[in-house]
Design a protein around this motif. Structure first.
Motif, short mmCIF file in Angstrom:
data_model
loop_
_atom_site.label_atom_id
_atom_site.label_comp_id
_atom_site.label_asym_id
_atom_site.label_seq_id
_atom_site.Cartn_x
_atom_site.Cartn_y
_atom_site.Cartn_z
N GLU A 241 0.93 -1.26 -0.02
CA GLU A 241 0.16 -0.15 -0.06
C GLU A 241 0.86 1.26 0.07
N HIS A 245 0.47 4.38 -2.40
CA HIS A 245 -0.14 5.36 -1.96
C HIS A 245 1.11 6.42 -2.81
N THR A 314 -6.28 0.39 -8.28
CA THR A 314 -5.19 1.37 -8.15
C THR A 314 -4.99 2.13 -9.59
#
Length: 410
Positions: A241, A245, A314
């Motif tokens: 993650e 990010h 994503t």
């Protein structure tokens, strides 16, 4: 007494002269012949930057997946025909990669992991130098990510990426630098994100064009890890993650820059800068492509992680990633679409990595093309791909296809 004192002074002077001469000689030898391994210490040879499209509006990438390089001539081939085995070694991999560079004349080379086979070498640095030798000799900009076997020798993943980033003509990075104020005088620290080898490369317009100072395409590189243990079960690594990010932030910033340029521009530009992503281990959604239309061959089970970190979600939310290029499963060389994003295997290129007897080693080529306006280049309009085979000197070109065209997505 005076004679004795003079003798002592003379001896001291001779001794001091001997020490100084020895120090000078050692300093001269070290300064001129300092070695790292068997290679003279010298400055890195850097490519011409930034990366940019050619005058004809094209930018070509050579993807080299899974070289699995060992130690060179003494490292034997795997999974080749009996007639090929006697004289087959890592040198076959080197020869193939070198010929592909000469044939395709790429603007950039992307190595997508398992560049060396760590368990087959006792000197990771020497193996890296040999594995990436054709790229360095070509003086073409190149970059790499790590696979799950690179770190199995004498270097950690961080050490490997640091070494790779310092090699001739490499534009690889260990990890992105932290944002700091303009007046910050100390060295900035790297972002604390998982893995080593997460970075964004920008490709600019042709020299002398209205796009010469503008980025028109992005190349995202991500470290997909090596192996993990989840609830007592061994599995492959995954993109974490913290990496996603960071990537979302990079994509957002890139889009904001495009919007600002479009407001300021005197010529029409494309509404988006497409991005290509490169990493080693496929995401858990790839097995779904077995039941869908693909271009290429699906010949082995997908060796992905048990953990699904949401990479596909994503990419979809970002909107700029149009194609993804992976390695890891050597006898899969197909492209297939998930949520309108193409996912493509490179196919194994290395002769020391496992393969399939009679099924040639291969590389993938990606070509991006700019759109042409009435007066100038605009932006990326089309992305194509094909593969080249190491088939007894024929280097057959197969499976040419269009991955993305602007009019289909605008």
């Amino acid at each position: 007494m005076e004679s004795l004192a003079a003798s002592k002074w003379t001896n001291s002077l001779l001794y001091l002269t001997l020490i100084l001469s020895t120090v000078f000689l050692l300093h001269s030898q070290i300064a001129t012949n300092l070695l790292v391994g068997h290679h003279p210490l010298r400055l890195k040879r850097s490519p011409d930057l930034p990366l940019r499209f050619r005058d004809d509006g094209t930018f070509k990438i050579l993807q080299v997946a899974d070289m699995h390089f060992g130690t060179g001539m003494v490292t034997r081939c795997r999974d080749v025909l009996p007639s090929e085995f006697d004289y087959c070694s890592d040198l076959n991999t080197t020869r193939f990669v070198r010929r592909m560079i000469e044939l395709e004349k790429p603007d950039f080379i992307a190595f997508t992991g398992d560049n060396i086979f760590g368990s087959s070498t006792t000197d990771a640095a020497e193996s890296l130098l040999r594995a990436f030798g054709p790229a360095m000799d070509s003086e073409i900009p190149w970059a790499a990510v790590l696979g799950n076997h690179d770190q199995e020798s004498t270097m950690t993943r961080e050490e490997l990426m640091s070494f790779i980033s310092l090699m001739d003509y490499s534009v690889s990075q260990v990890n992105p630098w932290a944002d700091v104020p303009a007046n910050y005088v100390e060295l900035p620290k790297r972002r604390k994100i998982d893995g080593f080898g997460n970075y964004d490369l920008q490709v600019y317009g042709p020299p002398g064009s209205v796009l010469a100072n503008d980025s028109v395409m992005h190349l995202y590189f991500l470290d997909s890890g090596d192996r993990e243990v989840v609830q007592g079960r061994r599995t492959y690594g995954w993109i974490k993650e913290s990496q996603l990010h960071w990537l979302r932030g990079v994509s957002k910033r890139n889009k904001e820059q495009i919007e600002n340029l479009n407001h300021m521009a005197e010529v029409s530009r494309m509404p988006i800068n497409p991005a290509l992503a490169f990493f080693h281990i496929p995401i858990p959604e790839i097995p779904q492509l077995y039941y869908q239309k693909i271009v290429g061959q699906f010949q082995e089970g997908v060796a992905c992680s048990l953990v699904n970190p949401g990479v596909l979600k994503t990419f979809v939310s970002m909107g700029d990633v149009k194609a993804v290029f992976m390695g890891h499963d050597h006898t899969n060389d197909f492209c297939g679409t998930l949520n309108d994003i193409w996912f493509c295997y490179g196919g194994g290129s290395g002769y020391h990595g496992y393969g399939k007897p009679g099924w040639p080693r291969r590389v993938r080529v990606i070509s991006a093309e700019l759109g042409k306006g009435e007066m100038s280049w605009r932006g990326v309009e089309r992305i194509r791909t094909w593969k080249r085979l190491d088939d007894k000197g024929l280097f057959t070109k197969i499976d040419e296809q269009v991955l993305w065209e602007l009019q289909q997505s605008s």
